[in-house]
Design a protein around this motif. Structure first.
Motif, PDB file in Angstrom:
ATOM      1  N   ALA A 285       8.403  -0.851   1.813  1.00  0.00           N
ATOM      2  CA  ALA A 285       8.143  -1.668   3.003  1.00  0.00           C
ATOM      3  C   ALA A 285       7.464  -0.901   4.130  1.00  0.00           C
ATOM      4  CB  ALA A 285       9.416  -2.354   3.493  1.00  0.00           C
ATOM      5  N   ARG A 286       6.969   0.274   3.854  1.00  0.00           N
ATOM      6  CA  ARG A 286       6.229   1.024   4.882  1.00  0.00           C
ATOM      7  C   ARG A 286       4.997   0.236   5.322  1.00  0.00           C
ATOM      8  NH1 ARG A 286       3.933   6.845   3.456  1.00  0.00           N
ATOM      9  NH2 ARG A 286       5.567   7.789   4.694  1.00  0.00           N
ATOM     10  N   ASP A 287       4.342  -0.458   4.387  1.00  0.00           N
ATOM     11  CA  ASP A 287       3.177  -1.261   4.713  1.00  0.00           C
ATOM     12  C   ASP A 287       3.531  -2.389   5.674  1.00  0.00           C
ATOM     13  OD1 ASP A 287       4.700  -2.220   2.524  1.00  0.00           O
ATOM     14  OD2 ASP A 287       3.086  -3.577   1.954  1.00  0.00           O
ATOM     15  N   ARG A 288       4.719  -2.969   5.498  1.00  0.00           N
ATOM     16  CA  ARG A 288       5.149  -4.041   6.405  1.00  0.00           C
ATOM     17  C   ARG A 288       5.371  -3.511   7.813  1.00  0.00           C
ATOM     18  NH1 ARG A 288       9.402  -7.773   3.027  1.00  0.00           N
ATOM     19  NH2 ARG A 288       8.094  -8.039   1.185  1.00  0.00           N
ATOM     20  N   VAL A 289       5.962  -2.333   7.917  1.00  0.00           N
ATOM     21  CA  VAL A 289       6.210  -1.743   9.233  1.00  0.00           C
ATOM     22  C   VAL A 289       4.885  -1.413   9.910  1.00  0.00           C
ATOM     23  CG1 VAL A 289       7.215   0.226  10.462  1.00  0.00           C
ATOM     24  CG2 VAL A 289       8.498  -0.868   8.623  1.00  0.00           C
ATOM     25  N   LEU A 290       3.956  -0.813   9.179  1.00  0.00           N
ATOM     26  CA  LEU A 290       2.654  -0.487   9.760  1.00  0.00           C
ATOM     27  C   LEU A 290       1.897  -1.754  10.154  1.00  0.00           C
ATOM     28  CD1 LEU A 290       1.523   2.463   7.478  1.00  0.00           C
ATOM     29  CD2 LEU A 290       2.330   2.566   9.831  1.00  0.00           C
ATOM     30  N   GLY A 291       1.940  -2.775   9.309  1.00  0.00           N
ATOM     31  CA  GLY A 291       1.286  -4.041   9.624  1.00  0.00           C
ATOM     32  C   GLY A 291       1.895  -4.700  10.857  1.00  0.00           C
ATOM     33  N   ALA A 292       3.217  -4.640  10.970  1.00  0.00           N
ATOM     34  CA  ALA A 292       3.887  -5.228  12.134  1.00  0.00           C
ATOM     35  C   ALA A 292       3.538  -4.459  13.404  1.00  0.00           C
ATOM     36  CB  ALA A 292       5.399  -5.246  11.914  1.00  0.00           C
ATOM     37  N   ARG A 293       3.432  -3.134  13.301  1.00  0.00           N
ATOM     38  CA  ARG A 293       3.023  -2.338  14.471  1.00  0.00           C
ATOM     39  C   ARG A 293       1.592  -2.667  14.877  1.00  0.00           C
ATOM     40  NH1 ARG A 293       5.532   3.516  12.744  1.00  0.00           N
ATOM     41  NH2 ARG A 293       7.694   3.010  13.252  1.00  0.00           N
TER      42      ARG A 293
ATOM     43  N   TRP B 203      -5.394   1.041   2.263  1.00  0.00           N
ATOM     44  CA  TRP B 203      -4.369   2.061   2.027  1.00  0.00           C
ATOM     45  C   TRP B 203      -3.289   1.519   1.090  1.00  0.00           C
ATOM     46  CZ3 TRP B 203       0.813   1.973   3.881  1.00  0.00           C
ATOM     47  CH2 TRP B 203       1.521   3.148   3.648  1.00  0.00           C
ATOM     48  N   VAL B 204      -2.835   0.290   1.354  1.00  0.00           N
ATOM     49  CA  VAL B 204      -1.776  -0.302   0.524  1.00  0.00           C
ATOM     50  C   VAL B 204      -2.264  -0.510  -0.902  1.00  0.00           C
ATOM     51  CG1 VAL B 204      -0.403  -2.395   0.146  1.00  0.00           C
ATOM     52  CG2 VAL B 204      -0.563  -1.410   2.432  1.00  0.00           C
ATOM     53  N   LEU B 205      -3.463  -1.057  -1.046  1.00  0.00           N
ATOM     54  CA  LEU B 205      -3.980  -1.336  -2.386  1.00  0.00           C
ATOM     55  C   LEU B 205      -4.309  -0.068  -3.155  1.00  0.00           C
ATOM     56  CD1 LEU B 205      -6.201  -4.413  -1.511  1.00  0.00           C
ATOM     57  CD2 LEU B 205      -4.023  -4.419  -2.742  1.00  0.00           C
ATOM     58  N   GLY B 206      -4.590   1.021  -2.446  1.00  0.00           N
ATOM     59  CA  GLY B 206      -4.887   2.287  -3.103  1.00  0.00           C
ATOM     60  C   GLY B 206      -3.654   3.020  -3.604  1.00  0.00           C
ATOM     61  N   ARG B 207      -2.489   2.599  -3.155  1.00  0.00           N
ATOM     62  CA  ARG B 207      -1.237   3.236  -3.583  1.00  0.00           C
ATOM     63  C   ARG B 207      -0.810   2.658  -4.921  1.00  0.00           C
ATOM     64  NH1 ARG B 207       0.286   7.352  -0.020  1.00  0.00           N
ATOM     65  NH2 ARG B 207       2.397   7.010  -0.727  1.00  0.00           N
TER      66      ARG B 207
ATOM     67  N   SER C 295       2.022  -9.817  -3.769  1.00  0.00           N
ATOM     68  CA  SER C 295       1.947  -8.905  -2.629  1.00  0.00           C
ATOM     69  C   SER C 295       0.572  -8.259  -2.543  1.00  0.00           C
ATOM     70  CB  SER C 295       3.032  -7.829  -2.764  1.00  0.00           C
ATOM     71  OG  SER C 295       2.888  -6.847  -1.779  1.00  0.00           O
ATOM     72  N   ARG C 296       0.036  -7.842  -3.658  1.00  0.00           N
ATOM     73  CA  ARG C 296      -1.294  -7.222  -3.685  1.00  0.00           C
ATOM     74  C   ARG C 296      -2.374  -8.214  -3.253  1.00  0.00           C
ATOM     75  NH1 ARG C 296      -1.101  -1.802  -4.200  1.00  0.00           N
ATOM     76  NH2 ARG C 296       0.619  -1.185  -5.483  1.00  0.00           N
ATOM     77  N   MET C 297      -2.263  -9.458  -3.676  1.00  0.00           N
ATOM     78  CA  MET C 297      -3.243 -10.478  -3.303  1.00  0.00           C
ATOM     79  C   MET C 297      -3.189 -10.773  -1.800  1.00  0.00           C
ATOM     80  SD  MET C 297      -5.124 -11.324  -5.845  1.00  0.00           S
ATOM     81  CE  MET C 297      -5.085  -9.628  -6.370  1.00  0.00           C
ATOM     82  N   ARG C 298      -1.993 -10.753  -1.227  1.00  0.00           N
ATOM     83  CA  ARG C 298      -1.868 -10.939   0.228  1.00  0.00           C
ATOM     84  C   ARG C 298      -2.581  -9.816   0.965  1.00  0.00           C
ATOM     85  NH1 ARG C 298       3.737 -12.246  -0.449  1.00  0.00           N
ATOM     86  NH2 ARG C 298       4.171 -10.111   0.183  1.00  0.00           N
ATOM     87  N   HIS C 299      -2.386  -8.591   0.508  1.00  0.00           N
ATOM     88  CA  HIS C 299      -3.050  -7.459   1.149  1.00  0.00           C
ATOM     89  C   HIS C 299      -4.566  -7.526   0.953  1.00  0.00           C
ATOM     90  CE1 HIS C 299       1.010  -5.696   1.377  1.00  0.00           C
ATOM     91  NE2 HIS C 299       0.516  -5.195   2.486  1.00  0.00           N
ATOM     92  N   LEU C 300      -4.995  -7.974  -0.206  1.00  0.00           N
ATOM     93  CA  LEU C 300      -6.427  -8.134  -0.441  1.00  0.00           C
ATOM     94  C   LEU C 300      -7.008  -9.163   0.532  1.00  0.00           C
ATOM     95  CD1 LEU C 300      -8.937  -7.486  -2.128  1.00  0.00           C
ATOM     96  CD2 LEU C 300      -8.252  -9.338  -3.679  1.00  0.00           C
ATOM     97  N   ALA C 301      -6.317 -10.274   0.733  1.00  0.00           N
ATOM     98  CA  ALA C 301      -6.778 -11.311   1.663  1.00  0.00           C
ATOM     99  C   ALA C 301      -6.840 -10.779   3.093  1.00  0.00           C
ATOM    100  CB  ALA C 301      -5.868 -12.532   1.582  1.00  0.00           C
ATOM    101  N   VAL C 302      -5.823 -10.041   3.498  1.00  0.00           N
ATOM    102  CA  VAL C 302      -5.808  -9.463   4.848  1.00  0.00           C
ATOM    103  C   VAL C 302      -6.956  -8.469   5.009  1.00  0.00           C
ATOM    104  CG1 VAL C 302      -4.523  -7.880   6.351  1.00  0.00           C
ATOM    105  CG2 VAL C 302      -3.364  -9.829   5.321  1.00  0.00           C
ATOM    106  N   GLY C 303      -7.173  -7.638   4.013  1.00  0.00           N
ATOM    107  CA  GLY C 303      -8.255  -6.665   4.080  1.00  0.00           C
ATOM    108  C   GLY C 303      -9.618  -7.321   4.146  1.00  0.00           C
ATOM    109  N   LEU C 304      -9.820  -8.341   3.325  1.00  0.00           N
ATOM    110  CA  LEU C 304     -11.100  -9.052   3.359  1.00  0.00           C
ATOM    111  C   LEU C 304     -11.301  -9.762   4.691  1.00  0.00           C
ATOM    112  CD1 LEU C 304     -11.282 -10.525  -0.253  1.00  0.00           C
ATOM    113  CD2 LEU C 304     -12.739  -8.753   0.749  1.00  0.00           C
ATOM    114  N   ALA C 305     -10.268 -10.389   5.206  1.00  0.00           N
ATOM    115  CA  ALA C 305     -10.384 -11.077   6.498  1.00  0.00           C
ATOM    116  C   ALA C 305     -10.707 -10.090   7.611  1.00  0.00           C
ATOM    117  CB  ALA C 305      -9.090 -11.831   6.808  1.00  0.00           C
TER     118      ALA C 305
END
Length: 165
Positions: A91-99, A81-85, A28-38
């Motif tokens: 699943a708050r990150d999923r809701v924010l990402g979907a929004r 924000w997700v990686l800093g937590r 999950s952390r690696m997915r967020h890292l990839a999204v952040g870098l992209a």
């Protein structure tokens, strides 16, 4: 004597233990890292392209670049924000990402359809609007699923808190 798992020793339901492990997993952390870098790289690349243009760009191009930079920066910000937590986000990150995805999709659909209306044929407008509607429907589905997952995790958390009381 049987060996108990750490979750069983603390009285944490196995279902909640599995759900929380998925929330804070390395994958999950690696997915967020990839999204952040992209997102960050895209925003930076567009900003550099814009800044190094020798002549002033047309206003509509500047608006498009600013919008794309904002979208990329938003994805990078969400990932940061997700990686800093250091604790489960339930699943708050999923809701924010979907929004965020829904907002970007709606804005892109509106802008693309308006551009097709100004510069294209009726067929171009219909194809752009239909494609945008399909992507928007997919983004809505992702948001509904994310909200459902969040409610499920919060119910598990609340059940655990009642169990501990």
């Amino acid at each position: 004597m049987s060996e108990q798992t750490p979750a069983a020793q603390r009285g944490v339901p196995e279902e909640l233990e599995r759900a929380l492990a998925a929330e804070v997993s390395l994958r999950s952390r690696m997915r967020h890292l990839a999204v952040g870098l992209a997102g960050g790289c895209t925003a930076t690349l567009i900003a550099v392209l814009w800044a190094t243009e020798p002549d002033p760009l047309p206003a509509r191009t500047q608006v498009a670049f600013a919008g794309l930079i904002a979208i990329g920066a938003a994805w990078a910000g969400l990932a940061g924000w997700v990686l800093g937590r250091r604790r489960p986000l339930f699943a708050r990150d999923r809701v924010l990402g979907a929004r965020l995805a829904l907002g970007a999709t709606v804005l892109t659909t509106i802008a693309g359809t308006a551009l097709a209306a100004v510069r294209g044929t009726t067929a171009d407008v219909l194809v752009t609007a239909l494609g945008g509607a399909l992507f928007t429907a997919a983004a809505v589905l992702v948001l509904v699923r994310a909200q459902s997952r969040r409610r499920e995790l919060l119910r598990l958390r609340d059940a655990l808190q009642r169990h501990d009381s």
